[in-house]
Design an enzyme around this catalytic site. Sequence first.
Site, mmCIF file in Angstrom:
data_model
loop_
_atom_site.group_PDB
_atom_site.id
_atom_site.type_symbol
_atom_site.label_atom_id
_atom_site.label_comp_id
_atom_site.label_asym_id
_atom_site.label_seq_id
_atom_site.Cartn_x
_atom_site.Cartn_y
_atom_site.Cartn_z
ATOM 1 N N CYS A 232 70.082 19.987 24.408
ATOM 2 C CA CYS A 232 70.838 20.622 23.248
ATOM 3 C C CYS A 232 71.980 21.054 23.813
ATOM 4 O O CYS A 232 72.861 21.625 22.863
ATOM 5 C CB CYS A 232 69.728 21.592 22.715
ATOM 6 S SG CYS A 232 69.894 23.131 23.727
ATOM 7 N N HIS B 137 55.375 35.973 36.625
ATOM 8 C CA HIS B 137 56.872 36.286 36.696
ATOM 9 C C HIS B 137 57.597 34.826 36.724
ATOM 10 O O HIS B 137 58.818 35.019 36.834
ATOM 11 C CB HIS B 137 57.481 37.167 37.723
ATOM 12 C CG HIS B 137 56.978 38.518 37.752
ATOM 13 N ND1 HIS B 137 56.818 39.145 38.807
ATOM 14 C CD2 HIS B 137 56.754 39.407 36.819
ATOM 15 C CE1 HIS B 137 56.497 40.359 38.468
ATOM 16 N NE2 HIS B 137 56.224 40.551 37.216
ATOM 17 N N CYS C 288 72.014 22.220 29.312
ATOM 18 C CA CYS C 288 70.588 21.540 28.966
ATOM 19 C C CYS C 288 70.754 20.223 28.630
ATOM 20 O O CYS C 288 71.787 19.906 27.675
ATOM 21 C CB CYS C 288 69.863 22.360 27.862
ATOM 22 S SG CYS C 288 68.645 21.293 26.953
#
Length: 251
Positions: free
Chosen positions: A157, A121, A154
Amino acid sequence: MNVEAAAQAIADAERIVVLTGAGISTDSGIPDFRGPKGIWTKNPAAEKASHISHYLDDPEVRRAAWLNRLDAQVWTAEPNLGHECVYELERRGRLHAVVTQNVDGLHQAAGHDPENVIEVHGTVRFTRCWNCNDRRPMRESLDRVRGGEADPPCLVCGGILKSDTISFGQSLVPEVIDRALRVSEECDLMLAIGSTLSVYPAANCVPTAKRSGSTVIILNGQPTEMDRHADHLLIGQIADILPGLVGRRAS
């Protein structure tokens, strides 16, 4: 409940796979999700943030999630006796792999080679950009939140950052699941600890191991959905039972 017979099976095994769930980390102060003191029981907004669609679509959900991450108990948690017992199997050269449903990174903190830990996970220890897939340590983004960025984008980007965990509605990583099932086929003993074995596909590791001829030991505080596959079913406190299974005394 025959702990001695289960301990002998572990002593005789050479390729042990340990499957762990939330129960192994509660003694480290990390609550489960839906129990009386669970994270989502106490904070329903945190459960909403765990759904990828809400997280991506609602900046308020993301801002709340970042605030919750700042004070998450995982940052102060330390491996407990259960984690140390699992690491003892690796130290002795008899552990094939750890397959964990947990995202806390405490198996690695206990000493495991990260290559031996399969995190089905994901992990809270890193962030990942939803747009460009850039991955970096979580602490970097938490420092940005402390510095005033309520929803840090981010750095590569400008896309949405999230913890590198699998949220509801988000696809699992096929390569990770394939590896978890492969090591389950390869082991000669499967030891499932602290999981209700009700979350798939991780729970499939148990019948996969059984079909391959492995001995199956289940240790949990309550019955699980896979008890019928167990050669040795141990119901009780992990810290009370696990040291005797691996021959490790509490320090």
